[in-house]
Write an enzyme that holds these catalytic residues in place. Sequence first.
Site: not given
Length: 196
Positions: A172-176
């Site tokens: 989520d939220f580009r916290l890959h």
Amino acid sequence: MSVPISEIITRFNNDLETTRQKGHPEPTAMTLSTVNAQGFPSSRVVLLKAFDEKGFVFYTNLTSRKAQEIQANPQVCLNFMWHNISKQIRIEGHATQVSDEEADAYFATRPKQSQIGAWASKQSSEIENKMDFEKRIAKYGLKFATSKVPRPDFWSGFRITPSKIEFWQKRDFRLHERQVFTPENSQEWNEVRLYP
Ligand SMILES: Cc1cc2nc3c(=O)[nH]c(=O)nc-3n(C[C@H](O)[C@H](O)[C@H](O)COP(=O)(O)O)c2cc1C
């Protein structure tokens, strides 16, 4: 952190099975990137046909653009994008042609029509007249009508021996999450994490 290569391959296999079970229409499709002698890259999709600790194997026509480029520069990159499990796997490595025995064994498992197609296709060459391909299919269909189809000597596989494997997992939220593995020796690989 050190990780045995066997664990990395098991993890790849588990992800492949998960994307397959969740209905990915073509889970073994991978983008293969090659670079020609002038340094220009090109990419196309091929199918992964075998993999283990020694590498990742696909099959193709040896006169094709990709095969010519590999002969000029065997450093290649593979990329799997499995949307249904939000994963990308990137493999960098060195391509070497598989043995004739290995290619023969795989070729023998293909449907006869695909075997005839391998004979008929001058992959990546220009079709000069519209009907030439159909004519070649008919020609080889007739030639092998009552016999087994041998593997053409211009058709074989390449094994990509990996020198870097990256697992990318969407969060989520580009916290890959990105985990990159590189070899320390033939069995143990080093794991690092990268910012997304
Ligand atoms: C889903 C999919 C799977 C493919 N699998 C292969 C394959 O395993 N081997 C192959 O030579 N071409 C395969 N192709 C065709 C290649 O993408 C490409 O068009 C062809 O190999 C010629 O590439 P080249 O001119 O760069 O050598 C596949 C294409 C698609 C879309």
